[in-house]
Design a protein around this motif. Structure first.
Motif, PDB file in Angstrom:
ATOM      1  N   LEU A   1       0.823  -1.202   0.000  1.00  0.00           N
ATOM      2  CA  LEU A   1       0.000   0.000   0.000  1.00  0.00           C
ATOM      3  C   LEU A   1       0.863   1.260   0.000  1.00  0.00           C
ATOM      4  CD1 LEU A   1      -2.848  -1.002   2.500  1.00  0.00           C
ATOM      5  CD2 LEU A   1      -3.003  -0.740   0.010  1.00  0.00           C
ATOM      6  N   VAL A   2       1.966   1.225   0.752  1.00  0.00           N
ATOM      7  CA  VAL A   2       2.875   2.373   0.760  1.00  0.00           C
ATOM      8  C   VAL A   2       3.423   2.621  -0.641  1.00  0.00           C
ATOM      9  CG1 VAL A   2       5.093   3.215   1.611  1.00  0.00           C
ATOM     10  CG2 VAL A   2       3.472   2.167   3.192  1.00  0.00           C
ATOM     11  N   LEU A   3       3.822   1.538  -1.326  1.00  0.00           N
ATOM     12  CA  LEU A   3       4.355   1.685  -2.679  1.00  0.00           C
ATOM     13  C   LEU A   3       3.300   2.242  -3.631  1.00  0.00           C
ATOM     14  CD1 LEU A   3       6.504  -1.568  -3.062  1.00  0.00           C
ATOM     15  CD2 LEU A   3       7.292   0.771  -2.656  1.00  0.00           C
ATOM     16  N   LEU A   4       2.031   1.808  -3.478  1.00  0.00           N
ATOM     17  CA  LEU A   4       0.963   2.306  -4.339  1.00  0.00           C
ATOM     18  C   LEU A   4       0.714   3.793  -4.110  1.00  0.00           C
ATOM     19  CD1 LEU A   4      -1.624  -0.633  -4.222  1.00  0.00           C
ATOM     20  CD2 LEU A   4      -0.188   0.075  -6.152  1.00  0.00           C
ATOM     21  N   VAL A   5       0.681   4.194  -2.837  1.00  0.00           N
ATOM     22  CA  VAL A   5       0.474   5.614  -2.541  1.00  0.00           C
ATOM     23  C   VAL A   5       1.658   6.437  -3.042  1.00  0.00           C
ATOM     24  CG1 VAL A   5       0.191   7.303  -0.695  1.00  0.00           C
ATOM     25  CG2 VAL A   5      -1.025   5.116  -0.591  1.00  0.00           C
ATOM     26  N   TRP A   6       2.855   5.906  -2.853  1.00  0.00           N
ATOM     27  CA  TRP A   6       4.059   6.591  -3.336  1.00  0.00           C
ATOM     28  C   TRP A   6       4.005   6.772  -4.849  1.00  0.00           C
ATOM     29  CZ3 TRP A   6       9.698   4.295  -2.888  1.00  0.00           C
ATOM     30  CH2 TRP A   6      10.619   5.324  -3.099  1.00  0.00           C
ATOM     31  N   ALA A   7       3.604   5.716  -5.553  1.00  0.00           N
ATOM     32  CA  ALA A   7       3.484   5.799  -7.013  1.00  0.00           C
ATOM     33  C   ALA A   7       2.410   6.794  -7.422  1.00  0.00           C
ATOM     34  CB  ALA A   7       3.187   4.414  -7.591  1.00  0.00           C
ATOM     35  N   ALA A   8       1.281   6.825  -6.676  1.00  0.00           N
ATOM     36  CA  ALA A   8       0.208   7.765  -7.012  1.00  0.00           C
ATOM     37  C   ALA A   8       0.670   9.205  -6.826  1.00  0.00           C
ATOM     38  CB  ALA A   8      -1.018   7.474  -6.146  1.00  0.00           C
ATOM     39  N   LEU A   9       1.401   9.471  -5.755  1.00  0.00           N
ATOM     40  CA  LEU A   9       1.920  10.824  -5.528  1.00  0.00           C
ATOM     41  C   LEU A   9       2.922  11.224  -6.622  1.00  0.00           C
ATOM     42  CD1 LEU A   9       2.447  10.717  -1.652  1.00  0.00           C
ATOM     43  CD2 LEU A   9       0.646  11.919  -2.901  1.00  0.00           C
ATOM     44  N   THR A  10       3.755  10.259  -7.023  1.00  0.00           N
ATOM     45  CA  THR A  10       4.725  10.549  -8.088  1.00  0.00           C
ATOM     46  C   THR A  10       4.013  10.849  -9.401  1.00  0.00           C
ATOM     47  OG1 THR A  10       6.342   9.085  -7.024  1.00  0.00           O
ATOM     48  CG2 THR A  10       6.717   9.653  -9.336  1.00  0.00           C
ATOM     49  N   GLY A  11       2.998  10.045  -9.717  1.00  0.00           N
ATOM     50  CA  GLY A  11       2.245  10.295 -10.940  1.00  0.00           C
ATOM     51  C   GLY A  11       1.519  11.619 -10.918  1.00  0.00           C
ATOM     52  N   ALA A  12       1.071  12.050  -9.744  1.00  0.00           N
ATOM     53  CA  ALA A  12       0.360  13.328  -9.648  1.00  0.00           C
ATOM     54  C   ALA A  12       1.263  14.501  -9.984  1.00  0.00           C
ATOM     55  CB  ALA A  12      -0.223  13.488  -8.240  1.00  0.00           C
ATOM     56  N   VAL A  13       2.565  14.342  -9.717  1.00  0.00           N
ATOM     57  CA  VAL A  13       3.492  15.422 -10.060  1.00  0.00           C
ATOM     58  C   VAL A  13       3.487  15.674 -11.570  1.00  0.00           C
ATOM     59  CG1 VAL A  13       5.906  16.143  -9.975  1.00  0.00           C
ATOM     60  CG2 VAL A  13       4.905  14.923  -8.048  1.00  0.00           C
ATOM     61  N   GLY A  14       3.224  14.647 -12.348  1.00  0.00           N
ATOM     62  CA  GLY A  14       3.189  14.814 -13.789  1.00  0.00           C
ATOM     63  C   GLY A  14       2.050  15.677 -14.286  1.00  0.00           C
ATOM     64  N   LEU A  15       1.061  15.940 -13.449  1.00  0.00           N
ATOM     65  CA  LEU A  15      -0.050  16.799 -13.849  1.00  0.00           C
ATOM     66  C   LEU A  15       0.315  18.271 -13.834  1.00  0.00           C
ATOM     67  CD1 LEU A  15      -2.932  15.017 -11.879  1.00  0.00           C
ATOM     68  CD2 LEU A  15      -2.214  14.649 -14.242  1.00  0.00           C
ATOM     69  N   VAL A  16       1.442  18.610 -13.197  1.00  0.00           N
ATOM     70  CA  VAL A  16       1.883  20.005 -13.170  1.00  0.00           C
ATOM     71  C   VAL A  16       2.501  20.350 -14.519  1.00  0.00           C
ATOM     72  CG1 VAL A  16       3.346  21.679 -11.990  1.00  0.00           C
ATOM     73  CG2 VAL A  16       2.309  19.774 -10.704  1.00  0.00           C
ATOM     74  N   PRO A  17       2.053  21.404 -15.208  1.00  0.00           N
ATOM     75  CA  PRO A  17       2.556  21.703 -16.557  1.00  0.00           C
ATOM     76  C   PRO A  17       4.062  21.887 -16.632  1.00  0.00           C
ATOM     77  CG  PRO A  17       0.579  22.988 -16.093  1.00  0.00           C
ATOM     78  CD  PRO A  17       0.964  22.327 -14.806  1.00  0.00           C
ATOM     79  N   VAL A  18       4.665  22.508 -15.615  1.00  0.00           N
ATOM     80  CA  VAL A  18       6.098  22.784 -15.697  1.00  0.00           C
ATOM     81  C   VAL A  18       6.928  21.509 -15.605  1.00  0.00           C
ATOM     82  CG1 VAL A  18       6.467  23.081 -13.218  1.00  0.00           C
ATOM     83  CG2 VAL A  18       7.885  24.353 -14.856  1.00  0.00           C
ATOM     84  N   THR A  19       6.344  20.427 -15.079  1.00  0.00           N
ATOM     85  CA  THR A  19       7.097  19.176 -14.915  1.00  0.00           C
ATOM     86  C   THR A  19       7.562  18.642 -16.254  1.00  0.00           C
ATOM     87  OG1 THR A  19       5.802  18.652 -12.942  1.00  0.00           O
ATOM     88  CG2 THR A  19       6.998  16.848 -13.986  1.00  0.00           C
ATOM     89  N   ARG A  20       6.683  18.645 -17.246  1.00  0.00           N
ATOM     90  CA  ARG A  20       7.035  18.082 -18.545  1.00  0.00           C
ATOM     91  C   ARG A  20       8.185  18.854 -19.191  1.00  0.00           C
ATOM     92  NH1 ARG A  20       4.737  14.505 -21.856  1.00  0.00           N
ATOM     93  NH2 ARG A  20       5.189  14.634 -24.089  1.00  0.00           N
ATOM     94  N   ARG A  21       8.136  20.176 -19.097  1.00  0.00           N
ATOM     95  CA  ARG A  21       9.214  20.972 -19.698  1.00  0.00           C
ATOM     96  C   ARG A  21      10.549  20.670 -19.021  1.00  0.00           C
ATOM     97  NH1 ARG A  21       5.020  24.916 -19.676  1.00  0.00           N
ATOM     98  NH2 ARG A  21       5.836  25.907 -17.788  1.00  0.00           N
ATOM     99  N   ALA A  22      10.539  20.516 -17.691  1.00  0.00           N
ATOM    100  CA  ALA A  22      11.783  20.213 -16.979  1.00  0.00           C
ATOM    101  C   ALA A  22      12.311  18.830 -17.352  1.00  0.00           C
ATOM    102  CB  ALA A  22      11.543  20.297 -15.469  1.00  0.00           C
ATOM    103  N   LEU A  23      11.414  17.848 -17.450  1.00  0.00           N
ATOM    104  CA  LEU A  23      11.848  16.501 -17.808  1.00  0.00           C
ATOM    105  C   LEU A  23      12.420  16.451 -19.217  1.00  0.00           C
ATOM    106  CD1 LEU A  23       8.900  14.417 -16.290  1.00  0.00           C
ATOM    107  CD2 LEU A  23      11.255  14.558 -15.446  1.00  0.00           C
ATOM    108  N   VAL A  24      11.797  17.169 -20.140  1.00  0.00           N
ATOM    109  CA  VAL A  24      12.307  17.199 -21.516  1.00  0.00           C
ATOM    110  C   VAL A  24      13.693  17.830 -21.558  1.00  0.00           C
ATOM    111  CG1 VAL A  24      11.952  18.242 -23.788  1.00  0.00           C
ATOM    112  CG2 VAL A  24      10.040  17.171 -22.616  1.00  0.00           C
ATOM    113  N   ALA A  25      13.892  18.908 -20.790  1.00  0.00           N
ATOM    114  CA  ALA A  25      15.197  19.566 -20.769  1.00  0.00           C
ATOM    115  C   ALA A  25      16.277  18.629 -20.227  1.00  0.00           C
ATOM    116  CB  ALA A  25      15.124  20.837 -19.926  1.00  0.00           C
ATOM    117  N   PHE A  26      15.975  17.901 -19.134  1.00  0.00           N
ATOM    118  CA  PHE A  26      16.952  16.967 -18.579  1.00  0.00           C
ATOM    119  C   PHE A  26      17.218  15.811 -19.532  1.00  0.00           C
ATOM    120  CE2 PHE A  26      15.940  18.880 -14.379  1.00  0.00           C
ATOM    121  CZ  PHE A  26      17.236  19.115 -13.972  1.00  0.00           C
ATOM    122  N   ALA A  27      16.171  15.301 -20.179  1.00  0.00           N
ATOM    123  CA  ALA A  27      16.343  14.186 -21.109  1.00  0.00           C
ATOM    124  C   ALA A  27      17.212  14.590 -22.297  1.00  0.00           C
ATOM    125  CB  ALA A  27      14.978  13.684 -21.590  1.00  0.00           C
TER     126      ALA A  27
END
Length: 416
Positions: free
Chosen positions: A52-78
């Motif tokens: 359950l901890v891993l599932l909640v952790w994964a859900a919180l991590t996935g929620a970060v992807g809903l922030v628009p600036v996240t995608r731009r930062a990930l693309v820049a690092f990639a």
């Protein structure tokens, strides 16, 4: 052997592994928010609570992807660490307008990035630790290897060195596999979606078509003007003393041609600078008599043959017909060998026929000859492309033994 090791020795492999480590470390701040789940049902098995901890952790991590600036930062690092060519996500999203698709793909990328990061970090970390501590029982490390019921204790000697080297090589393989997986996933999850790719391709095609159109405009207008003014200047110089009136007429023609070319040039430069350009100069078949008059001032002998109702030819077709005749007459002035130039324009209810015929052979006079006016060779291909876009028929080549003929047929019903 060396060739097989090249993927393990590339700098992009280890910069990609650093990218994986960053994904694992970046998810750590979210772990404390998931740990309280362990206290919800203390009586539940530890494995269930950990899951359950891993599932909640994964859900919180996935929620970060809903922030628009996240995608731009990930693309820049990639781009920098994975060395994957990715377009600007802002441009792609603006072009296609598919923001919802971006969000779930970003969330999925974060989850896979975190999972691969932790798996690669733990596996490579353990293997590197074994590779550094097994030889000669450094740090008091010992290991047992079991295979087919046989157990070998590694307590020093050459066996421990062989196993240590194998662990280090396996750690390098883990780095290559994790980096390869991330490089494979990045274009699919961080790159443009299929709808965005189609929109970007359409935008590039439209931009290329506009650039080609502007190139045609510059070639037709500026090329014709330079040819005509050069000839007119030569004529004015020859008759300046003997016939001042003819010289003044040639100079007026140069002024008129240059002014028209400057209007075309200002418009094209305004478009290239992405400025709000004024209305494009529109030269149609109605301006054909003025064009013929300017050419007569160069000393050219023109034999126009106009038939049909040219007033019915309007819009794009009329503008294209003017440019085609302008280019054909320019080529006749450049490469002709003197003699009359035949100009034919015939309008029927179904088609518009254009023709230019000039004499070829040895140059006669200062204004003719292929060696006087060097060309880029783009004139006839540009005309053929223009005619093709208008669904017309194009023909150019020798006409008899001493003439060159340009013939174009444009359908009125399709192109008007």
């Amino acid at each position: 052997m060396i060739k097989g090791l090249r993927p393990l020795l590339r700098g992009s492999t280890y910069s990609g592994m650093l990218f994986a480590y960053c994904g694992a470390l970046a998810s750590l701040p979210l772990l404390p928010f998931a740990l309280p789940v362990m206290l919800v049902r203390p009586s539940a098995p530890y494995g269930v609570r950990a899951a359950l901890v891993l599932l909640v952790w994964a859900a919180l991590t996935g929620a970060v992807g809903l922030v628009p600036v996240t995608r731009r930062a990930l693309v820049a690092f990639a781009r920098h660490l994975l060395r994957v060519p990715l377009p600007d996500p802002t441009t792609a999203r603006r072009t296609a307008g598919a923001r919802g698709t971006d969000r779930w793909r970003t969330s999925l990328w974060l989850l896979l990035h975190m999972a691969l990061g932790w798996a690669g970090s733990l596996a490579s970390g353990v293997l590197v630790l074994l590779g550094l501590t097994l030889p000669n029982n450094w740090l008091g490390a010992e290991a047992d290897l079991s295979l087919s019921g046989r157990t070998v204790r590694l307590d020093g000697g050459w066996q421990s060195w062989v196993v240590a080297l194998g662990c280090l090589l396996l750690a390098a393989v883990v780095c290559a596999v994790v980096t390869g997986a991330l490089r494979w996933l990045a274009p699919r999850l961080l790159g443009p979606s299929p709808a965005e790719q189609l929109a970007l391709a359409a935008e590039r095609e439209q931009s290329l078509a506009e650039r080609n159109r502007l190139a045609h405009e510059l070639h037709d207008s500026i090329g014709h003007t330079l040819t005509a003014t050069t000839i007119q200047a030569a004529v004015a110089g020859e008759v300046f003393g003997a016939d001042p009136a003819a010289a003044r007429a040639a100079l007026r023609s140069i002024e008129e041609s240059s002014r028209a070319a400057l209007e075309d040039l200002d418009y094209v430069l305004g478009v290239l600078r992405d400025q709000r350009a004024e209305t494009a100069p529109t030269r149609t078949l109605a301006d054909l008599p003025e064009l013929l008059d300017r050419l007569r001032h160069t000393g050219a002998v023109l034999e126009p043959e106009l038939s049909g109702d040219l007033a019915q030819v309007r819009g794009t077709l009329s503008r294209a017909a003017y440019r085609i005749l302008q280019e054909g007459l320019t080529n006749a002035l450049r490469h002709g060998a003197g003699g009359p130039i035949e100009v034919r324009v015939a309008a029927t209810p179904d088609s518009l026929e254009l023709g230019v015929v000039n004499r070829t052979g040895a140059a006669t006079g200062p204004r003719t000859g292929t060696g006087v006016f060097p060309t880029s060779g783009h004139g006839l291909p540009g005309l053929a492309e223009r005619v093709r876009l208008l669904h017309g028929e194009f023909e150019s080549g020798p006409h008899g033994s001493q003439h060159w003929r340009l013939a174009v047929r444009l359908p009125i019903g399709v192109s008007a």
